[in-house]
Design a protein around this motif. Sequence first.
Motif, PDB file in Angstrom:
ATOM      1  N   ASN A 115       2.749  -0.002  -1.446  1.00 23.70           N
ATOM      2  CA  ASN A 115       1.465  -1.232  -2.527  1.00 23.70           C
ATOM      3  C   ASN A 115       2.222  -2.629  -1.639  1.00 23.70           C
ATOM      4  OD1 ASN A 115       4.690  -0.442  -3.341  1.00 23.70           O
ATOM      5  ND2 ASN A 115       3.934  -1.386  -5.029  1.00 23.70           N
ATOM      6  N   LEU A 116       3.091  -2.430  -1.087  1.00 30.86           N
ATOM      7  CA  LEU A 116       3.834  -4.337  -0.877  1.00 30.86           C
ATOM      8  C   LEU A 116       3.202  -4.334   0.783  1.00 30.86           C
ATOM      9  CD1 LEU A 116       6.879  -4.825  -2.914  1.00 30.86           C
ATOM     10  CD2 LEU A 116       4.575  -4.488  -3.351  1.00 30.86           C
TER      11      LEU A 116
ATOM     12  N   THR B 296      -5.407   2.805  -0.975  1.00 26.19           N
ATOM     13  CA  THR B 296      -4.921   1.408  -0.167  1.00 26.19           C
ATOM     14  C   THR B 296      -4.403   1.617   1.613  1.00 26.19           C
ATOM     15  OG1 THR B 296      -3.908   0.650  -2.062  1.00 26.19           O
ATOM     16  CG2 THR B 296      -2.537  -0.309  -0.274  1.00 26.19           C
TER      17      THR B 296
ATOM     18  N   ILE C 285      -1.583   4.418 -10.722  1.00 26.54           N
ATOM     19  CA  ILE C 285      -0.965   3.116 -10.619  1.00 26.54           C
ATOM     20  C   ILE C 285      -0.228   3.156 -12.363  1.00 26.54           C
ATOM     21  CG2 ILE C 285      -1.441   1.331 -11.911  1.00 26.54           C
ATOM     22  CD1 ILE C 285      -3.942   1.243 -10.292  1.00 26.54           C
TER      23      ILE C 285
ATOM     24  N   VAL D   6       1.514  -5.224 -16.094  1.00 23.49           N
ATOM     25  CA  VAL D   6       0.651  -4.684 -15.074  1.00 23.49           C
ATOM     26  C   VAL D   6      -1.154  -5.708 -14.758  1.00 23.49           C
ATOM     27  CG1 VAL D   6      -0.686  -1.771 -14.345  1.00 23.49           C
ATOM     28  CG2 VAL D   6       1.513  -2.338 -15.892  1.00 23.49           C
TER      29      VAL D   6
ATOM     30  N   GLY E 224       7.378  -6.570 -12.571  1.00 23.04           N
ATOM     31  CA  GLY E 224       5.845  -6.944 -12.642  1.00 23.04           C
ATOM     32  C   GLY E 224       5.544  -5.314 -11.250  1.00 23.04           C
ATOM     33  N   SER E 225       4.681  -3.941 -11.854  1.00 21.84           N
ATOM     34  CA  SER E 225       4.216  -3.310 -11.155  1.00 21.84           C
ATOM     35  C   SER E 225       3.488  -3.000 -10.761  1.00 21.84           C
ATOM     36  CB  SER E 225       4.033  -2.380 -12.578  1.00 21.84           C
ATOM     37  OG  SER E 225       3.601  -1.152 -11.692  1.00 21.84           O
ATOM     38  N   CYS E 226       2.401  -3.145  -9.065  1.00 20.25           N
ATOM     39  CA  CYS E 226       1.411  -3.265  -8.923  1.00 20.25           C
ATOM     40  C   CYS E 226       1.000  -1.886  -7.876  1.00 20.25           C
ATOM     41  CB  CYS E 226       1.220  -3.964  -7.658  1.00 20.25           C
ATOM     42  SG  CYS E 226       0.330  -4.253  -6.747  1.00 20.25           S
ATOM     43  N   ALA E 227      -0.258  -1.237  -8.208  1.00 18.64           N
ATOM     44  CA  ALA E 227      -0.891  -0.398  -7.657  1.00 18.64           C
ATOM     45  C   ALA E 227       0.295   0.543  -7.618  1.00 18.64           C
ATOM     46  CB  ALA E 227      -0.981  -1.047  -6.240  1.00 18.64           C
TER      47      ALA E 227
ATOM     48  N   ASN F  56      -3.069  -8.394 -14.563  1.00 14.91           N
ATOM     49  CA  ASN F  56      -3.841  -9.372 -14.011  1.00 14.91           C
ATOM     50  C   ASN F  56      -4.546  -9.986 -13.538  1.00 14.91           C
ATOM     51  OD1 ASN F  56      -3.516  -9.016 -10.872  1.00 14.91           O
ATOM     52  ND2 ASN F  56      -2.399  -7.516 -11.915  1.00 14.91           N
TER      53      ASN F  56
END
Length: 343
Positions: free
Chosen positions: A101-102, A86, A153, A264, A287-290, A266
Amino acid sequence: MKALVLKEYKRFAYEDVPVPEPGPEEVLIAVKACGICGSDVHGMDGSTGRRRPPIIMGHEAAGIISRVGSRVTAWAAGDRVTFDSTIYCGHCEFCRRGLINLCDHRRVLGVSCEDYRQNGAFAEFVAVPQHILYRLPEGLPFEHAALVEPFAIALHAVRRGPPALNDAVVVIGAGMIGLALTQALSRTGCGQLIVADVAPERLALAAKLGATHLINSAIEDSSIAIEQLTDGLGTDRAFEAVGLPATVDLALRCVRKGGAVTLVGNVAPKVEFPLQVAVTRELTICGSCASAGEYPACLDMLARGALNAAPLISAAAPLAEGAAWFDRLYRKEPGLLKVVLQP
Ligand SMILES: [Zn+2]
Ligand SMILES: [Zn+2]
């Protein structure tokens, strides 16, 4: 340079394209290894809308810096590096809080969607901003370093909801992320580490990577199996690494009262939510993203052998053969996990 270009949905060409010109804050990397991600395979048929042709995909890579932009001082030609998948802006409210990540302006390498097109690393060279680079520990092979993203991740998900010592934990799904999670969780001191999946060969791999109990969801009822393994209580934590209605439902139902679920996977944009299970059992759901800063820890753990990339690599093959490997992954050939392409 040669690149593997997605020309139209499901059709690749291995062809000559111009070498990207690094900007003042960028470096040009000679790519040595780039993993095919599940999101690339899902995206190449147009179903996700995030790989709009023409695009050079590839965001799990490692290589050697060949040239640096005019304002780059901390990196030099010859440095062995990997980079975050990213590109975060570094300036928005979320970046300033460390939640890179956000980021409001995040761009993923090798992705083209409505908002942007950012060519990736299925090519001899890729240009990336210097602020997303990480130096490779000595001795860590490029093929292993290319897998740092899925491990990051997994590490991020564990850090979002770390088990307490001797907690019973279940990982739902033994794909790339589920197996990386299994390895990471096996380092946390949890007690039972249960892994559920429908593919026997993936479960066998999970057992080698730290799982203490396996559930084949294709032939047994996972909820009942988990209940039996935990004296009727349920696990303390569940990590959901699939993202389909049935697996999310299982994650919410198989934890004990007061337990925690980390989401994780989705694949499905929406699932039916068992509201009363979550409310009346006081579940904590996150939730957990990247990933957000886990790369250095992952690289260190990979170099020390605390995490192990080798068992997850099904094949390392020349980039020129990329289209055929994409096809095999797309057709879900059993036993194929991570394929690493080498330009
Ligand atoms: Zn990926
Ligand atoms: Zn940002």
